[in-house]
Design a protein around this motif. Structure first.
Motif, mmCIF file in Angstrom:
data_model
loop_
_atom_site.group_PDB
_atom_site.id
_atom_site.type_symbol
_atom_site.label_atom_id
_atom_site.label_comp_id
_atom_site.label_asym_id
_atom_site.label_seq_id
_atom_site.Cartn_x
_atom_site.Cartn_y
_atom_site.Cartn_z
ATOM 1 N N LEU A 107 13.354 25.965 31.616
ATOM 2 C CA LEU A 107 14.089 26.496 32.757
ATOM 3 C C LEU A 107 13.174 26.618 33.976
ATOM 4 C CD1 LEU A 107 16.798 27.574 33.734
ATOM 5 C CD2 LEU A 107 16.124 29.857 32.959
ATOM 6 N N GLU A 108 11.914 27.003 33.751
ATOM 7 C CA GLU A 108 10.958 27.089 34.855
ATOM 8 C C GLU A 108 10.673 25.700 35.425
ATOM 9 O OE1 GLU A 108 6.447 28.814 35.775
ATOM 10 O OE2 GLU A 108 7.422 29.195 33.835
ATOM 11 N N ALA A 109 10.570 24.693 34.541
ATOM 12 C CA ALA A 109 10.352 23.324 35.008
ATOM 13 C C ALA A 109 11.540 22.847 35.840
ATOM 14 C CB ALA A 109 10.112 22.396 33.821
ATOM 15 N N LEU A 110 12.741 23.170 35.404
ATOM 16 C CA LEU A 110 13.940 22.759 36.127
ATOM 17 C C LEU A 110 13.978 23.400 37.512
ATOM 18 C CD1 LEU A 110 16.760 21.517 36.416
ATOM 19 C CD2 LEU A 110 17.673 23.467 35.119
ATOM 20 N N THR A 111 13.726 24.692 37.609
ATOM 21 C CA THR A 111 13.802 25.370 38.901
ATOM 22 C C THR A 111 12.705 24.880 39.847
ATOM 23 O OG1 THR A 111 12.524 27.223 37.966
ATOM 24 C CG2 THR A 111 14.918 27.436 37.999
ATOM 25 N N LEU A 112 11.528 24.540 39.315
ATOM 26 C CA LEU A 112 10.458 24.032 40.172
ATOM 27 C C LEU A 112 10.835 22.665 40.741
ATOM 28 C CD1 LEU A 112 7.551 24.806 41.125
ATOM 29 C CD2 LEU A 112 6.731 23.262 39.362
ATOM 30 N N GLY A 162 24.316 23.653 48.370
ATOM 31 C CA GLY A 162 25.025 23.614 47.099
ATOM 32 C C GLY A 162 24.224 22.883 46.036
ATOM 33 N N LEU A 163 24.749 22.879 44.838
ATOM 34 C CA LEU A 163 24.148 22.184 43.703
ATOM 35 C C LEU A 163 25.143 21.135 43.222
ATOM 36 C CD1 LEU A 163 21.725 22.086 41.731
ATOM 37 C CD2 LEU A 163 22.960 23.684 40.264
ATOM 38 N N LEU A 164 24.816 19.862 43.422
ATOM 39 C CA LEU A 164 25.666 18.757 42.984
ATOM 40 C C LEU A 164 25.269 18.391 41.562
ATOM 41 C CD1 LEU A 164 27.727 16.499 43.343
ATOM 42 C CD2 LEU A 164 25.944 15.142 44.478
ATOM 43 N N PHE A 165 26.202 18.566 40.636
ATOM 44 C CA PHE A 165 25.941 18.325 39.220
ATOM 45 C C PHE A 165 26.678 17.067 38.788
ATOM 46 C CE2 PHE A 165 26.945 19.781 34.649
ATOM 47 C CZ PHE A 165 25.873 19.055 34.157
ATOM 48 N N LEU A 166 25.926 15.991 38.507
ATOM 49 C CA LEU A 166 26.496 14.729 38.038
ATOM 50 C C LEU A 166 26.443 14.719 36.519
ATOM 51 C CD1 LEU A 166 24.680 12.389 40.592
ATOM 52 C CD2 LEU A 166 27.013 13.289 40.759
ATOM 53 N N VAL A 195 13.874 21.567 41.188
ATOM 54 C CA VAL A 195 14.959 21.813 42.149
ATOM 55 C C VAL A 195 14.378 22.316 43.463
ATOM 56 C CG1 VAL A 195 16.928 23.310 42.642
ATOM 57 C CG2 VAL A 195 16.770 22.169 40.439
ATOM 58 N N ALA A 196 13.389 23.203 43.390
ATOM 59 C CA ALA A 196 12.748 23.691 44.616
ATOM 60 C C ALA A 196 12.074 22.563 45.376
ATOM 61 C CB ALA A 196 11.728 24.777 44.269
ATOM 62 N N ALA A 197 11.517 21.586 44.643
ATOM 63 C CA ALA A 197 10.860 20.441 45.277
ATOM 64 C C ALA A 197 11.852 19.413 45.793
ATOM 65 C CB ALA A 197 9.897 19.784 44.283
ATOM 66 N N ASP A 198 13.135 19.673 45.637
ATOM 67 C CA ASP A 198 14.207 18.793 46.122
ATOM 68 C C ASP A 198 14.113 17.401 45.495
ATOM 69 O OD1 ASP A 198 16.498 18.141 47.470
ATOM 70 O OD2 ASP A 198 15.515 17.738 49.388
ATOM 71 N N LEU A 199 13.831 17.364 44.200
ATOM 72 C CA LEU A 199 13.790 16.104 43.472
ATOM 73 C C LEU A 199 14.990 16.035 42.534
ATOM 74 C CD1 LEU A 199 9.999 15.969 42.545
ATOM 75 C CD2 LEU A 199 11.169 14.751 44.394
ATOM 76 N N PRO A 200 15.655 14.904 42.435
ATOM 77 C CA PRO A 200 16.783 14.779 41.496
ATOM 78 C C PRO A 200 16.304 14.938 40.057
ATOM 79 C CG PRO A 200 16.767 12.970 43.088
ATOM 80 C CD PRO A 200 15.455 13.668 43.216
#
Length: 398
Positions: A30-35, A113-117, A37-42
């Protein structure tokens, strides 16, 4: 009791069952995911069906206070992502604009927003091709998603996906691929009503310039030494659908190293992220290069051996001791040779003695005839018989 009243009671029970809270709890993935997301990487979450990928995205959006927009990629047509042609008054003059879908318009209006594909691996190749521009250029039709929108996707492995496809290499190379697995303790506590809390990393403003310089020095220095890894397209179709090294994915790795450095992220989280961008092999090599960057300079240790600070990890400590011996070999002087023994003694007293055996033997072999055996060697006799080895090497050199 009327049927509607009974349904109201059932809804009350469902509300109680769905009511849950969050708590701060260490969670590496979860920490890896949020980091990321913060870096604006898909980000692309890989996991078996029912593992909790969709639920995790819902919790992430709620925790980050971002409106969640879910798009099931497999049930859409390519035109849903590239835009639907709309004929105007005079197409020959004005052209035919490509109208975006309603969910894209809502994201642009919201500005964030958060676009979830979801179900990305069940999307046919034509839809995957249409998604290339969405993921890389953040464009849907004539609309461009604002910077406040983050993109996360989810997919099942082909073996467990319904009519699944392998991801195309161009699309796969645009994602940070995180393997999503369940944690027994997290699931049990979550079913009890408490899930881990997702939160954006705290970036230290004072560390930002140094973090960028460190990341650039690390990645560029590594690729200068390993030019074959700049671009390496896998040979198998399955591996092409995952992380692999390219200039694009190395840029993502550089971003993640900088963000992790500024946030003080653990090595375990950084390892997940680096391997999720360029693959396991190149990622582990980069991590090893990062470790070597943090090692103390052998010349600094030889200049002040009494205050030498050595790494705690055994492999890094061994590398430092080998570096000290190599520095003496390149410039053999009696004062440097004696200082190296002081460093070895300190290594034995503060860590595993067996790490000193090989460096001590190599250092003893560097002794010259007119160099007396330093008193520091006697402190190593409990682990190795260095004094006699030094004497033998001195006689042989004479």
């Amino acid at each position: 009791m009327l049927t509607s009243a009974r349904l109201d009671v059932a809804n009350d029970l469902l509300g109680l069952l769905r009511d849950s809270g969050t708590e701060p709890r260490p969670d590496t993935q979860l920490e890896a995911l949020t980091l990321a997301v913060a870096a604006d990487l898909p980000v692309l979450l890989w996991g078996e069906p029912g593992i909790g990928k969709t639920a995790a995205l819902g919790q992430l959006a709620e925790a980050l206070d971002l409106p969640l927009t879910t798009v099931i990629a497999s049930v859409h047509e390519p035109s849903d992502f590239s835009g639907l042609p709309v004929i105007g008054d005079d197409p020959a003059v004005q052209g035919v604009p490509m109208a975006p879908p309603d969910w894209a318009v809502r994201l642009v209006r919201a500005g964030r927003g958060l676009l979830f594909l979801d179900e990305l691996s069940t999307a046919p190749p034509a839809v995957q091709a249409a998604l290339l521009r969405v993921v890389l250029e953040r464009r849907i039709g004539t609309l461009r998603l604002p910077p406040g929108v983050r993109i996360v996707a989810a997919a099942n492995p082909r073996s467990s996906a319904a009519d699944g496809w392998e991801l195309s290499p161009p699309l796969a190379n645009r994602f940070v691929h995180l393997q999503w697995v369940h944690d027994h303790d997290v699931v049990v506590r979550g079913l009890g009503g408490t899930w881990p809390r997702a939160s954006l990393p705290r970036l230290d403003p004072a560390l930002l310039p140094d973090a960028v310089a460190y990341a650039r020095r690390a990645v560029c220095g590594f690729l200068a030494a390993r030019p074959a890894l700049v671009h390496q397209l896998p040979t198998s179709e399955t591996r092409r659908g995952g992380p692999w090294p390219s200039p694009r994915s190395w840029e993502m790795a550089l971003f993640l190293v900088a963000f992790a450095t500024a946030a003080g992220t653990s090595r375990e989280v950084l390892s997940l992220l680096v391997r999720a961008t360029v693959g396991d092999g190149p990622g582990l090599e980069l991590l090893a290069a990062l470790d070597r960057m943090d090692l103390p300079d052998p010349e600094t240790l030889l200049a002040d051996p009494g205050n030498a600070v050595l790494p705690e990890r055994g492999d890094l400590r061994q590398a430092v001791l080998d570096g000290v011996v190599e520095a003496v070999r390149k410039r053999p002087e009696r004062s440097r040779w004696e200082a190296a023994w002081v460093v070895l003694v300190k290594a034995m007293e503060t860590g595993a003695p067996d790490l000193v055996v090989v460096p001590a033997g190599d250092l003893a072999a560097l002794r010259r005839e007119d160099w007396d055996v330093p008193a520091a060697i006697d402190r190593l006799t409990g682990a190795i018989s260095v004094s006699r080895r030094a004497d033998r090497e001195g006689v042989r050199a004479a």
